[in-house]
Design a protein around this motif. Sequence first.
Motif, PDB file in Angstrom:
ATOM      1  N   GLN A  84       0.829  -1.604  -0.402  1.00 60.30           N
ATOM      2  CA  GLN A  84       0.244   0.351  -0.041  1.00 60.30           C
ATOM      3  C   GLN A  84       1.264   1.504   0.007  1.00 60.30           C
ATOM      4  OE1 GLN A  84      -3.512   0.168   0.407  1.00 60.30           O
ATOM      5  NE2 GLN A  84      -2.786  -1.514  -0.799  1.00 60.30           N
ATOM      6  N   PHE A  85       1.921   1.123  -0.062  1.00 64.75           N
ATOM      7  CA  PHE A  85       2.733   2.162  -0.253  1.00 64.75           C
ATOM      8  C   PHE A  85       3.003   2.945  -1.962  1.00 64.75           C
ATOM      9  CE2 PHE A  85       6.631   5.089  -2.017  1.00 64.75           C
ATOM     10  CZ  PHE A  85       7.394   5.664  -0.808  1.00 64.75           C
ATOM     11  N   PRO A  86       2.655   4.930  -1.517  1.00 67.11           N
ATOM     12  CA  PRO A  86       2.805   5.212  -0.796  1.00 67.11           C
ATOM     13  C   PRO A  86       1.868   6.009   0.646  1.00 67.11           C
ATOM     14  CG  PRO A  86       2.518   6.666  -2.858  1.00 67.11           C
ATOM     15  CD  PRO A  86       2.612   5.147  -2.827  1.00 67.11           C
ATOM     16  N   LYS A  87       0.506   4.879  -0.244  1.00 65.52           N
ATOM     17  CA  LYS A  87      -0.360   4.835   1.054  1.00 65.52           C
ATOM     18  C   LYS A  87       0.003   4.532   2.375  1.00 65.52           C
ATOM     19  CE  LYS A  87      -4.289   4.459  -0.558  1.00 65.52           C
ATOM     20  NZ  LYS A  87      -5.549   3.187  -0.581  1.00 65.52           N
ATOM     21  N   GLU A  88       0.422   3.986   2.414  1.00 68.28           N
ATOM     22  CA  GLU A  88       1.236   3.356   4.256  1.00 68.28           C
ATOM     23  C   GLU A  88       2.526   3.401   4.454  1.00 68.28           C
ATOM     24  OE1 GLU A  88       0.470  -0.555   4.879  1.00 68.28           O
ATOM     25  OE2 GLU A  88      -1.396  -0.140   5.212  1.00 68.28           O
ATOM     26  N   GLN A  89       3.400   4.650   5.110  1.00 71.08           N
ATOM     27  CA  GLN A  89       4.936   4.719   5.355  1.00 71.08           C
ATOM     28  C   GLN A  89       5.559   3.692   5.753  1.00 71.08           C
ATOM     29  OE1 GLN A  89       2.712   6.614   8.254  1.00 71.08           O
ATOM     30  NE2 GLN A  89       5.127   7.395   9.221  1.00 71.08           N
ATOM     31  N   PRO A  90       6.379   3.462   5.019  1.00 64.15           N
ATOM     32  CA  PRO A  90       7.850   2.636   4.982  1.00 64.15           C
ATOM     33  C   PRO A  90       7.791   2.076   6.842  1.00 64.15           C
ATOM     34  CG  PRO A  90       8.686   3.889   3.863  1.00 64.15           C
ATOM     35  CD  PRO A  90       7.686   5.259   4.383  1.00 64.15           C
ATOM     36  N   PRO A 132       1.543  10.590   1.475  1.00 67.42           N
ATOM     37  CA  PRO A 132       1.552   9.957   0.743  1.00 67.42           C
ATOM     38  C   PRO A 132       1.859  11.498  -0.955  1.00 67.42           C
ATOM     39  CG  PRO A 132      -0.806   9.408   0.985  1.00 67.42           C
ATOM     40  CD  PRO A 132       0.464  10.419   2.308  1.00 67.42           C
ATOM     41  N   ARG A 133       1.135  12.310  -0.715  1.00 69.44           N
ATOM     42  CA  ARG A 133       1.510  12.992  -1.713  1.00 69.44           C
ATOM     43  C   ARG A 133       3.324  13.384  -1.667  1.00 69.44           C
ATOM     44  NH1 ARG A 133      -2.972  14.327   0.988  1.00 69.44           N
ATOM     45  NH2 ARG A 133      -2.222  15.493   2.935  1.00 69.44           N
ATOM     46  N   TRP A 134       3.861  13.684  -0.807  1.00 72.38           N
ATOM     47  CA  TRP A 134       5.040  13.851  -1.458  1.00 72.38           C
ATOM     48  C   TRP A 134       6.307  13.099  -2.470  1.00 72.38           C
ATOM     49  CZ3 TRP A 134       6.599  13.869   5.209  1.00 72.38           C
ATOM     50  CH2 TRP A 134       6.064  14.177   5.482  1.00 72.38           C
ATOM     51  N   ASP A 135       7.041  14.317  -3.021  1.00 74.10           N
ATOM     52  CA  ASP A 135       7.619  13.586  -3.982  1.00 74.10           C
ATOM     53  C   ASP A 135       9.012  12.253  -3.421  1.00 74.10           C
ATOM     54  OD1 ASP A 135      10.298  14.947  -3.211  1.00 74.10           O
ATOM     55  OD2 ASP A 135       9.179  16.642  -4.794  1.00 74.10           O
ATOM     56  N   ALA A 136       9.499  11.528  -3.727  1.00 69.49           N
ATOM     57  CA  ALA A 136      10.175  10.545  -3.395  1.00 69.49           C
ATOM     58  C   ALA A 136      11.607  11.422  -2.425  1.00 69.49           C
ATOM     59  CB  ALA A 136      10.615   9.123  -4.163  1.00 69.49           C
ATOM     60  N   SER A 137      12.394  12.400  -2.852  1.00 70.27           N
ATOM     61  CA  SER A 137      12.979  13.294  -1.954  1.00 70.27           C
ATOM     62  C   SER A 137      12.386  13.842  -0.673  1.00 70.27           C
ATOM     63  CB  SER A 137      13.430  14.054  -3.517  1.00 70.27           C
ATOM     64  OG  SER A 137      12.960  15.294  -3.494  1.00 70.27           O
ATOM     65  N   GLN A 138      11.569  14.144  -0.782  1.00 67.49           N
ATOM     66  CA  GLN A 138      11.216  14.494   0.557  1.00 67.49           C
ATOM     67  C   GLN A 138      10.969  13.924   1.013  1.00 67.49           C
ATOM     68  OE1 GLN A 138       7.621  17.461   0.158  1.00 67.49           O
ATOM     69  NE2 GLN A 138       7.941  18.131   2.230  1.00 67.49           N
ATOM     70  N   MET A 139       9.822  12.257   0.482  1.00 65.43           N
ATOM     71  CA  MET A 139       9.584  11.314   1.904  1.00 65.43           C
ATOM     72  C   MET A 139      11.110  10.827   2.333  1.00 65.43           C
ATOM     73  SD  MET A 139       6.946   9.445  -0.344  1.00 65.43           S
ATOM     74  CE  MET A 139       5.687   9.341  -0.903  1.00 65.43           C
ATOM     75  N   ALA A 140      12.018  10.315   1.082  1.00 66.03           N
ATOM     76  CA  ALA A 140      13.302  10.386   2.171  1.00 66.03           C
ATOM     77  C   ALA A 140      14.021  11.503   3.159  1.00 66.03           C
ATOM     78  CB  ALA A 140      14.679  10.077   0.918  1.00 66.03           C
ATOM     79  N   GLU A 141      13.874  12.325   2.930  1.00 67.61           N
ATOM     80  CA  GLU A 141      14.270  13.488   3.897  1.00 67.61           C
ATOM     81  C   GLU A 141      14.313  13.644   5.254  1.00 67.61           C
ATOM     82  OE1 GLU A 141      14.119  17.191   1.481  1.00 67.61           O
ATOM     83  OE2 GLU A 141      16.324  17.112   0.557  1.00 67.61           O
ATOM     84  N   ARG A 142      13.026  13.204   5.359  1.00 65.70           N
ATOM     85  CA  ARG A 142      11.619  12.851   6.696  1.00 65.70           C
ATOM     86  C   ARG A 142      12.056  11.497   7.016  1.00 65.70           C
ATOM     87  NH1 ARG A 142       7.861  16.869   8.015  1.00 65.70           N
ATOM     88  NH2 ARG A 142       7.976  18.353   6.333  1.00 65.70           N
ATOM     89  N   ILE A 143      12.937  11.000   6.540  1.00 66.33           N
ATOM     90  CA  ILE A 143      13.163   9.476   7.496  1.00 66.33           C
ATOM     91  C   ILE A 143      14.677   9.707   7.480  1.00 66.33           C
ATOM     92  CG2 ILE A 143      14.355   7.165   6.826  1.00 66.33           C
ATOM     93  CD1 ILE A 143      11.561   7.251   6.324  1.00 66.33           C
ATOM     94  N   LEU A 144      15.674  10.843   7.536  1.00 67.87           N
ATOM     95  CA  LEU A 144      16.734  10.979   7.792  1.00 67.87           C
ATOM     96  C   LEU A 144      16.886  11.195   9.004  1.00 67.87           C
ATOM     97  CD1 LEU A 144      19.577  10.767   7.651  1.00 67.87           C
ATOM     98  CD2 LEU A 144      19.393  13.726   6.181  1.00 67.87           C
ATOM     99  N   PHE A 145      15.857  12.492   9.141  1.00 69.49           N
ATOM    100  CA  PHE A 145      15.905  13.238  10.635  1.00 69.49           C
ATOM    101  C   PHE A 145      15.730  11.640  11.389  1.00 69.49           C
ATOM    102  CE2 PHE A 145      13.282  14.786  14.437  1.00 69.49           C
ATOM    103  CZ  PHE A 145      14.674  14.978  14.657  1.00 69.49           C
TER     104      PHE A 145
END
Length: 394
Positions: free
Chosen positions: A279-285, A314-327
């Motif tokens: 269900q990604f990106p509806k469900e986060q990793p 789920p509306r963020w682009d892939a790079s923004q999703m990855a940056e949130r994961i970094l924190f």
Amino acid sequence: MSFDGFPPFISAQLQYLLTHYPHAIKIDQVCSGSKYFPASLDRFTLLIPYCLDYLRWDIIYNVEFPLAAPDVIFGPEDEFPSISCTGWDKYKSYQKRLVGEVDDDRLKFEISTILSREGIEMHMSSGFEKPEEVKFAVPLMDMNINKMILACPWRNPQKIYLQVVYPVGRKYVSAPSAPRLKLMSTSELKALFSIDDVKLPPWLDGMCMAEYLPHLEELLQRQVSEAVSLIDVRRLFIEALVPLFGRPLEADPVFCRKATFLATSGPVTLLVHFFLSTQFPKEQPSVMMQSTQHFNSHGAPAKSPLLTDYPWSPRWDASQMAERILFLRKVDIAILVFGSLSGAFWSNGSHPFDIPHPYPDKFPSSHIANAIGISDEEWHYGTCSCNSNSSLSA
């Protein structure tokens, strides 16, 4: 499965059956019936998938007469005598005849409207303690799902079925109740698409299977096609992690459901595991950190809780999703390292911001924040400016 204890002639037949039968047959209640060769197993129960359920057939060989055909004792619901070498096609014809003889106008009509569909199985179920009912297993969609997957690893065709169960009614009913419906699939399909996420269309009054099935198949075709397209969405997300975490140590190349990266923060080296649902990106990793240097009291590598409760859209682009994961990774390293060192590592799955450190005097938040390269304010409020120049390197 191990075939230890079976004579070679039985072992060879079982191996052939389990290898070539398209569905997962199970073997149960293995024993020996010979008083002269008690260590030689020659009788067992086969659990055979049929009509989206299991048939229980007792198979009786005679180890003292290896060339004799086995006896087959069918289940009590089949009302079949113990005979030798009854073919599978004969059994299906027997069940079809039983269902056709049922004195129920509704069932007779249903059968007449769906017999043209290929691959339908039917089963008559009855017993002393339960009412009679007829079960149908209907294969859905003329769609080759395997060919839709690049580098598909599946050996057998993946299928979706609808199980339809009708109670047997001896009297005419002007408004019969809806049958029991259950959607099922071959087991490997869940790597791409979970039928548990499908909401079945309603069965309207007066409906028959010939009317219901086209609506269901149209719904499933859309959802399967969408599930295939989401593989590329998950792949883009994993690729977006590379500038922040480096190239993955390992990743699922077909369905893109998981990836593992090697990361460092000062003296700390750890594995970062990502788990992506269908269900990604509806469900986060789900994210988990695993230290390569710290261990719990049982000697197992220290691991963070499986974290999913963090800012996500789920509306963020892939790079923004990855940056949130970094924190999230920065904060989780603090929990992983300081928790394991203090002997108070917690793994109840709670979000790190919701948990006060068990030893605030020994490991104050300022020490934790400094160790992972963020400010006290960022630690408390979860506001971290994430970029590729972060002090946390891959």
